[in-house]
Write an enzyme that holds these catalytic residues in place. Structure first.
Site, PDB file in Angstrom:
ATOM      1  N   LYS A  44      72.283 -21.547 -11.817  1.00 47.79           N
ATOM      2  CA  LYS A  44      73.043 -20.335 -12.197  1.00 47.79           C
ATOM      3  C   LYS A  44      74.242 -20.798 -12.982  1.00 47.79           C
ATOM      4  O   LYS A  44      74.281 -20.198 -14.412  1.00 47.79           O
ATOM      5  CB  LYS A  44      73.265 -19.530 -11.298  1.00 47.79           C
ATOM      6  CG  LYS A  44      74.005 -18.261 -11.554  1.00 47.79           C
ATOM      7  CD  LYS A  44      74.481 -17.491 -10.430  1.00 47.79           C
ATOM      8  CE  LYS A  44      73.279 -17.161  -9.289  1.00 47.79           C
ATOM      9  NZ  LYS A  44      73.326 -16.233  -8.347  1.00 47.79           N
ATOM     10  N   ARG A  66      79.523 -16.748  -6.165  1.00 49.27           N
ATOM     11  CA  ARG A  66      78.058 -16.672  -5.936  1.00 49.27           C
ATOM     12  C   ARG A  66      77.821 -18.101  -5.793  1.00 49.27           C
ATOM     13  O   ARG A  66      78.206 -18.957  -6.284  1.00 49.27           O
ATOM     14  CB  ARG A  66      77.377 -16.305  -7.165  1.00 49.27           C
ATOM     15  CG  ARG A  66      77.437 -14.667  -7.217  1.00 49.27           C
ATOM     16  CD  ARG A  66      76.796 -14.398  -8.907  1.00 49.27           C
ATOM     17  NE  ARG A  66      77.234 -13.220  -9.141  1.00 49.27           N
ATOM     18  CZ  ARG A  66      76.415 -11.845  -9.092  1.00 49.27           C
ATOM     19  NH1 ARG A  66      75.302 -11.853  -8.471  1.00 49.27           N
ATOM     20  NH2 ARG A  66      77.114 -10.675  -9.545  1.00 49.27           N
ATOM     21  N   GLY A 113      67.755 -16.046  -1.900  1.00 52.12           N
ATOM     22  CA  GLY A 113      68.249 -15.450  -0.924  1.00 52.12           C
ATOM     23  C   GLY A 113      68.579 -16.305   0.462  1.00 52.12           C
ATOM     24  O   GLY A 113      68.811 -15.672   1.401  1.00 52.12           O
ATOM     25  N   MET A 123      71.485 -18.513   0.134  1.00 48.25           N
ATOM     26  CA  MET A 123      72.699 -18.586   0.559  1.00 48.25           C
ATOM     27  C   MET A 123      73.681 -17.360  -0.152  1.00 48.25           C
ATOM     28  O   MET A 123      72.852 -16.410  -0.168  1.00 48.25           O
ATOM     29  CB  MET A 123      73.268 -19.917  -0.467  1.00 48.25           C
ATOM     30  CG  MET A 123      72.745 -20.968   0.082  1.00 48.25           C
ATOM     31  SD  MET A 123      73.295 -22.555  -1.038  1.00 48.25           S
ATOM     32  CE  MET A 123      72.530 -22.241  -2.541  1.00 48.25           C
ATOM     33  N   ARG A 177      67.008 -17.343 -16.377  1.00 43.31           N
ATOM     34  CA  ARG A 177      66.463 -18.689 -15.591  1.00 43.31           C
ATOM     35  C   ARG A 177      64.886 -18.560 -15.987  1.00 43.31           C
ATOM     36  O   ARG A 177      64.317 -17.288 -16.221  1.00 43.31           O
ATOM     37  CB  ARG A 177      66.626 -18.562 -13.986  1.00 43.31           C
ATOM     38  CG  ARG A 177      66.150 -17.435 -13.369  1.00 43.31           C
ATOM     39  CD  ARG A 177      66.282 -17.442 -11.902  1.00 43.31           C
ATOM     40  NE  ARG A 177      66.079 -16.458 -11.302  1.00 43.31           N
ATOM     41  CZ  ARG A 177      66.324 -15.795 -10.114  1.00 43.31           C
ATOM     42  NH1 ARG A 177      66.979 -16.703  -9.371  1.00 43.31           N
ATOM     43  NH2 ARG A 177      66.074 -14.534  -9.613  1.00 43.31           N
ATOM     44  N   HIS A 181      32.751 -29.125   8.093  1.00 41.07           N
ATOM     45  CA  HIS A 181      31.488 -28.606   7.391  1.00 41.07           C
ATOM     46  C   HIS A 181      31.741 -27.222   6.220  1.00 41.07           C
ATOM     47  O   HIS A 181      31.474 -27.235   5.214  1.00 41.07           O
ATOM     48  CB  HIS A 181      30.232 -28.354   8.260  1.00 41.07           C
ATOM     49  CG  HIS A 181      29.336 -27.811   7.720  1.00 41.07           C
ATOM     50  ND1 HIS A 181      28.788 -26.506   7.777  1.00 41.07           N
ATOM     51  CD2 HIS A 181      28.167 -28.444   7.211  1.00 41.07           C
ATOM     52  CE1 HIS A 181      27.590 -26.422   7.130  1.00 41.07           C
ATOM     53  NE2 HIS A 181      27.249 -27.474   6.844  1.00 41.07           N
ATOM     54  N   ARG A 200      24.097 -34.465  -3.596  1.00 41.97           N
ATOM     55  CA  ARG A 200      23.596 -34.647  -2.277  1.00 41.97           C
ATOM     56  C   ARG A 200      22.356 -34.286  -1.955  1.00 41.97           C
ATOM     57  O   ARG A 200      22.012 -33.130  -1.793  1.00 41.97           O
ATOM     58  CB  ARG A 200      24.499 -33.937  -1.378  1.00 41.97           C
ATOM     59  CG  ARG A 200      26.084 -34.367  -1.268  1.00 41.97           C
ATOM     60  CD  ARG A 200      26.682 -33.470  -0.272  1.00 41.97           C
ATOM     61  NE  ARG A 200      28.254 -34.337   0.160  1.00 41.97           N
ATOM     62  CZ  ARG A 200      29.438 -33.763  -0.435  1.00 41.97           C
ATOM     63  NH1 ARG A 200      29.493 -32.795  -1.270  1.00 41.97           N
ATOM     64  NH2 ARG A 200      30.485 -34.544  -0.072  1.00 41.97           N
ATOM     65  N   SER A 246      31.297 -45.226  -6.793  1.00 45.21           N
ATOM     66  CA  SER A 246      31.853 -43.786  -6.667  1.00 45.21           C
ATOM     67  C   SER A 246      32.559 -43.945  -5.177  1.00 45.21           C
ATOM     68  O   SER A 246      31.597 -44.171  -4.215  1.00 45.21           O
ATOM     69  CB  SER A 246      30.869 -42.619  -6.808  1.00 45.21           C
ATOM     70  OG  SER A 246      31.337 -41.503  -6.468  1.00 45.21           O
ATOM     71  N   THR A 251      35.796 -40.749  -0.879  1.00 47.37           N
ATOM     72  CA  THR A 251      37.015 -40.541  -0.275  1.00 47.37           C
ATOM     73  C   THR A 251      37.242 -39.770   1.162  1.00 47.37           C
ATOM     74  O   THR A 251      38.119 -39.944   1.755  1.00 47.37           O
ATOM     75  CB  THR A 251      38.103 -40.058  -1.158  1.00 47.37           C
ATOM     76  OG1 THR A 251      37.628 -39.259  -2.041  1.00 47.37           O
ATOM     77  CG2 THR A 251      38.677 -41.400  -2.322  1.00 47.37           C
ATOM     78  N   ASN A 252      36.218 -39.185   1.315  1.00 47.20           N
ATOM     79  CA  ASN A 252      36.146 -38.205   2.605  1.00 47.20           C
ATOM     80  C   ASN A 252      35.891 -39.435   3.751  1.00 47.20           C
ATOM     81  O   ASN A 252      36.642 -39.512   4.562  1.00 47.20           O
ATOM     82  CB  ASN A 252      34.920 -37.366   2.524  1.00 47.20           C
ATOM     83  CG  ASN A 252      35.082 -36.268   1.687  1.00 47.20           C
ATOM     84  OD1 ASN A 252      36.239 -35.917   0.980  1.00 47.20           O
ATOM     85  ND2 ASN A 252      34.101 -35.651   1.110  1.00 47.20           N
ATOM     86  N   CYS A 310      33.906 -39.205  -5.874  1.00 46.87           N
ATOM     87  CA  CYS A 310      33.290 -38.103  -5.468  1.00 46.87           C
ATOM     88  C   CYS A 310      33.726 -37.429  -4.251  1.00 46.87           C
ATOM     89  O   CYS A 310      32.981 -36.333  -3.769  1.00 46.87           O
ATOM     90  CB  CYS A 310      31.866 -38.049  -5.575  1.00 46.87           C
ATOM     91  SG  CYS A 310      31.219 -39.204  -4.428  1.00 46.87           S
ATOM     92  N   TYR A 339      36.047 -41.567 -14.077  1.00 42.97           N
ATOM     93  CA  TYR A 339      35.849 -39.929 -13.862  1.00 42.97           C
ATOM     94  C   TYR A 339      36.346 -39.546 -12.475  1.00 42.97           C
ATOM     95  O   TYR A 339      36.202 -40.621 -11.545  1.00 42.97           O
ATOM     96  CB  TYR A 339      34.525 -39.446 -14.314  1.00 42.97           C
ATOM     97  CG  TYR A 339      33.383 -40.037 -13.292  1.00 42.97           C
ATOM     98  CD1 TYR A 339      33.290 -39.384 -12.097  1.00 42.97           C
ATOM     99  CD2 TYR A 339      32.795 -40.899 -13.414  1.00 42.97           C
ATOM    100  CE1 TYR A 339      32.243 -39.680 -11.028  1.00 42.97           C
ATOM    101  CE2 TYR A 339      31.775 -41.656 -12.656  1.00 42.97           C
ATOM    102  CZ  TYR A 339      31.619 -40.933 -11.510  1.00 42.97           C
ATOM    103  OH  TYR A 339      30.721 -41.291 -10.639  1.00 42.97           O
TER     104      TYR A 339
HETATM  105  C1  PEP Z   1      32.704 -38.744   0.769  1.00 41.79           C
HETATM  106  O1  PEP Z   1      32.608 -39.682   2.038  1.00 41.79           O
HETATM  107  O2  PEP Z   1      33.677 -38.846   0.265  1.00 41.79           O
HETATM  108  C2  PEP Z   1      31.627 -38.264   0.182  1.00 41.79           C
HETATM  109  C3  PEP Z   1      31.525 -37.713  -0.953  1.00 41.79           C
HETATM  110  O3  PEP Z   1      30.141 -38.111   0.905  1.00 41.79           O
HETATM  111  P1  PEP Z   1      30.113 -37.206   2.080  1.00 41.79           P
HETATM  112  O4  PEP Z   1      31.307 -36.118   2.149  1.00 41.79           O
HETATM  113  O5  PEP Z   1      28.886 -36.397   1.915  1.00 41.79           O
HETATM  114  O6  PEP Z   1      29.992 -37.825   3.415  1.00 41.79           O
END
Ligand code: PEP
Ligand code: MG
Length: 918
Positions: free
Chosen positions: A32, A105, A114, A116, A372, A490, A599, A805, A808-809, A872, A892
């Site tokens: 401000k 102020r 809001g 202070m 602002r 899921h 998949r 690939s 990462t899950n 992925c 990618y």
């Molecule tokens: C993962 O494990 O990141 C993946 C893409 O495969 P899924 O989720 O099908 O196990």
């Protein structure tokens, strides 16, 4: 010789076309204070800002360090700044005949709306009020200001900052407010503005006596005591409970401190030539380049916020259903409107962004009180960025950085009407798994969802959790609500893939399946057939049927324009996770450049899956290789058809097809009725069937017989899939289509698994070339990296793999040792207690899992410098994670179709923030 210590500057003056500070000094002057200085003193602006001064955030920090004592120089600096304000205003603070009134102020570096305190009308007392009456010629106004000061001061300074605990939880503001309301109801007045002078005078007297009685101290008459009391209270509010809590959520450091701005009061409540208002340089709801705002005649700023009176529109454009009958500012004060319009224009050109401004008109004279950067929704953000680029106000990079990637979600999905949401209380909150809004009648089973939807009902499927068997019902439902599971459960995964609204892990509700009902923690009881509305973007559950607002992306020229800039800037590609031609088409429309994860198992779930699923079950429950091969031969036809259809749609873009991943038992039914059906269908006795199903049981299936392990145990499964992929590719090539299949092996941990499967791939490749009479079929052979060991051994994996690939899950699951389907039980608590700051299944854990990714990329490329690398897992659609993957040098990211635009924008922002790739 004694050194002269240069005094630290603690106070920055602004006003009369000059300012000590400017906009770049937000850290010192707060947002401000810095903007007031800019508006008042910048040569391009020099706007009519009431003069004042800002006490820096350094004073706040010093105040807390020195047991709530100010630096010695402060008093003198405030005194001379106040003198400058007096000179500019030609008034004197505390003077009986010509008094100056000021406001005090707060203002932190980042706005904390809001959180202070503010005190207005400081300097009024029994003597100065006479001067105010004389000057303004308005006794009513003067007493109205006086009663406001007493109320605010008693509340903010004497009670809150004084640490007085209200009796029975009823604060002094409420006590005084009740007195005001009593006067109004006694006289039958509707508004505060109806109260007459004698009544106000009596109220002031009563307020003072009440303050003394309730708080044990008199309201101070000395203007300087009022001023310093207010300054102290604002600094004190920095460590108020609300402010601390807000900082914790918004991750604002405690050391920042707040600045305090003391400014000459101007009054919007001096009769019908006075007013106060709030406006935006563009419409913050749509982004349209039209001046948009509201004002109230004869009012102070707090009246606009309090929402007691309906504000009037500043111009025709700002009229809405509630305000269309009210005269606009343009009509009532055309000259002032012209001036305000010109100023807002100048402010926007100066700041090069949409501004949110506050103004006051005192007896026909316009003053600017604040400006602002204006908050805006996703639709407006895209429109403003794109328009400002077209208007040559900002360059492409700035336009791209102006939109938060997640804001794009609002452009893609229908959402609950934000106006209705504002006034409705949610009954429960869960994890926001699938964005957008949805409404429907509650059902508790997939079968009911299918049945009700078949009759044309809109339904919301409410389950503890979902499994592949629920897919049909999930698809038919408008939205999914689960009480368990996390962001990669899921339900979350499937819903996000479809762009469907979904809330998971909603522990606020408990399902009673026997009575087909649920109860929320707040006592709300919902039974089958009742209406529910979900905000999947924020994880909020509402009862009843709320209005939805729809948005069509194709018609959005601003979006198309912005994405053109995005595509020029980014270096990382964006693919999609898709398994059907419909999803592939959708993703292409959003700008996907290939499929990063197909998949295969998808074809065994949901609509149209009966035949392939039955063949798969036959294969799974076969006793001999011969039986299995027979079942696979029949299954092959379906697999090939499915892959071919999607590959055809992708027309030359790479399509990564993953070999079968889930443990086989997932495809076998477990309830007796279904087992009976299967026994008949497969001509196997129930006993035998039970035995075979039991043999498939695993204690820990996620770490069990799945992924490449299936291919090693049953090479014929790999063989069938590879044949289907290569034949589909050959047929499409023959038909003149361009294809690039990428065969991907899941859940690998050693290069030996890859070598084992490669022998099969090579053999089938030769056989297919021969059969199809072609010399070459383009394809790549690669692996998912989703087991920590695979990342560590990436240099070896790359000896056989053409591409990686990152899954990462699973990589997150196996690095943390957290089951991705069971984190609902403890993750919310982990986040509350700050054991973890983010859900690692949603945003990549850069320090741990991210390190494995880096190692994987680097070691892989040490073997094959041109190794193609992507990701992925669900993180491929999370902006922060996408930016991280850009920094690791990935080629990618791949994400669900509805997250493709978000990933595209995040990739462009990463290229701007971190340079073009590694
Ligand atoms: C993962 O494990 O990141 C993946 C893409 O495969 P899924 O989720 O099908 O196990
Ligand atoms: Mg996986």
């Amino acid at each position: 010789m004694a050194q002269v210590k240069k005094a630290i500057k603690y106070v920055y003056y602004f006003g009369g076309g000059k300012a000590d500070g400017n906009e770049s000094m937000k850290n010192l002057l707060g947002g401000k204070g810095a903007n007031l200085a800019e508006m008042a003193g910048h040569p391009n602006l020099r706007l009519p800002v009431p003069p004042g001064f800002t006490i820096t955030t350094e004073v706040c920090t010093a105040y807390y360090k020195n047991k709530k004592k100010y630096p010695a120089e402060l008093q003198g600096q405030v005194q001379s700044a106040l003198a400058a304000v007096e000179k500019e205003m030609a008034k004197k603070f505390g003077d009986a005949s010509n008094p100056l009134l000021v406001s005090v102020r707060s203002g932190a570096r980042r706005s904390m709306p809001g959180m202070m305190e503010t005190v207005l009308d400081i300097g009024l007392n029994e003597k100065t009020i006479l001067g105010v009456i004389q000057q303004s010629g308005d006794e009513r106004f003067a007493y109205d200001a006086y009663r406001r000061l007493i109320m605010m001061y008693a509340d903010v300074v004497m009670e809150k900052a004084g640490g007085i605990e209200p009796k029975n939880g009823k604060g002094i503001r409420k006590v005084l407010d009740e007195k005001l309301e009593k006067v109004k109801s006694k006289q039958g007045y509707q508004f505060d503005t109806d109260i007459k002078v004698p009544e106000l005078k009596a109220l002031v007297k009563d307020f003072k006596a009440t303050v003394l009685k309730v708080l044990g101290k008199p309201f101070p008459d000395d203007p300087y005591e009022q001023l310093w009391g207010s300054v102290g209270a604002v600094f004190g509010s920095w460590s108020g409970k609300r402010a601390i809590e807000y900082r914790r959520i918004e991750k604002i450091p405690d050391e920042w401190g707040t600045a305090v701005t003391v400014q000459a009061m101007v009054f919007g409540n001096m009769g019908d030539t006075s007013a106060t208002g709030v406006a935006f340089t563009r419409n913050p709801g749509t982004g349209e380049n039209k001046f948009y705002g509201e004002y109230l005649l004869n009012a102070q700023g707090e009246d606009v916020v309090a929402g007691i009176r309906t504000p009037a529109p500043v111009n025709d454009y700002s009229k809405n259903d509630q305000s269309k009958h009210l005269p606009s500012l343009e009509e009532t004060m055309p000259e002032i409107y012209k001036q305000l319009f010109e100023i807002q224009n100048r402010l926007e050109r100066h700041y090069k962004d949409m501004q949110d401004i506050e103004f006051t008109i005192e007896k026909g004279k316009l003053f600017m009180l604040q400006c602002r950067v204006g908050k805006r929704n996703g639709i407006a953000a895209v429109k403003v960025a794109s328009d400002m680029y077209n208007e040559k106000l900002i360059d492409a990079k700035t336009a791209i950085m102006r939109v938060a990637p997640n804001q794009l979600v609002e452009l893609l999905l229908p959402m609950l009407d934000p106006e209705v949401q504002k006034v409705t209380k949610p009954v429960a909150k869960g994890l926001p798994a699938g964005p957008g809004g949805a409404k429907g009648r509650v059902v508790f089973s997939s079968a009911d969802a299918v049945e009700w939807a078949g009759k044309g009902e809109k339904v919301i499927l409410v389950r503890e959790e979902t499994s592949p068997e629920d897919v049909d019902g999930m698809h038919k439902a408008q939205a999914i609500l689960t009480t368990k599971g996390g962001m990669t459960s899921h339900a979350a995964l499937v819903a996000r893939g479809w762009g469907k609204c979904c809330i998971v892990g909603c522990a606020d509700i408990e399902i009673h399946s026997e009575t087909k009902s649920f109860k929320a923690n707040d006592g709300t009881y919902i039974k089958e057939g009742d209406w529910l509305s979900l905000d999947g973007t924020r994880g909020l559950v509402y009862t009843g049927s709320m209005a939805l607002v729809d948005i069509d992306l194709d018609d959005n020229a601003a979006y198309r324009n912005l994405m053109k800039l995005v595509n020029k800037e980014r270096t990382m590609k964006v693919r999609t996770n898709a398994e059907t031609p419909e999803d592939a088409k959708q993703a292409l429309k959003f700008g996907a450049e290939g499929i990063g994860l197909f998949r295969t198992e998808h074809m065994f779930y949901g609509e149209g899956s009966e035949q392939p699923l039955s063949l798969l079950r036959k294969m799974i429950l076969s006793k001999t290789e011969g039986e299995r091969r027979q079942a696979l031969k029949e299954l092959y036809v379906f697999v090939k058809k499915d892959i071919k259809a999607t590959m055809e749609v992708m027309n030359g873009y790479p399509v990564t097809i993953r070999l079968l991943d889930p443990p086989l038992h997932e495809f076998v039914p477990h309830d007796v009725a279904k087992l009976h059906e299967l026994s008949k269908e497969l001509h196997i006795s129930m006993n035998m069937l039970r035995r075979r199903v039991l043999a498939l049981h695993e204690n820990n299936p996620m770490l069990g017989h799945r992924g490449v392990r299936l291919g090693v145990s049953y090479p014929e499964i790999t063989e069938m899939q590879v044949r289907a992929i290569l034949e589909a590719a050959a047929e499409l090539t023959k038909a003149g289509k361009k294809v690039l299949p990428e065969i991907m092996v899941p859940v690998t941990c050693t290069v030996n698994e890859l070598s084992h499967q490669k022998v099969i791939v090579d053999r089938v490749y030769r056989e297919v070339c021969e059969k199809m009479k072609v010399k070459k079929i383009p394809y790549l052979y690669g692996t998912m990296i989703e087991i920590p060991r695979a990342a560590l051994r990436a240099d070896h994996m790359a000896e056989v793999a053409d591409f990686f690939s990152f899954g990462t899950n699973d990589l997150t699951q196996m690095s943390f040792g957290f089951s991705r389907d069971d984190i609902g039980g403890f993750l919310p608590q982990y986040m509350d207690l700050k054991v973890l700051n983010d859900d690692p299944f949603q945003t990549i854990d850069q320090a741990g899992v991210g390190e494995l990714v880096r190692i994987g990329v680097d070691r892989g490329r040490s073997t094959k410098p041109n190794l193609k690398v992507g990701i992925c897992g669900e993180h491929g659609g999370d902006p922060e994670s996408v930016k991280f993957f850009h920094r690791t040098g990935m080629n990618y990211v791949s994400c669900s179709p509805f997250r493709v635009p978000i990933a595209l924008l995040a990739a462009a922002q990463a290229a701007i923030e971190f340079g073009k790739g590694k």
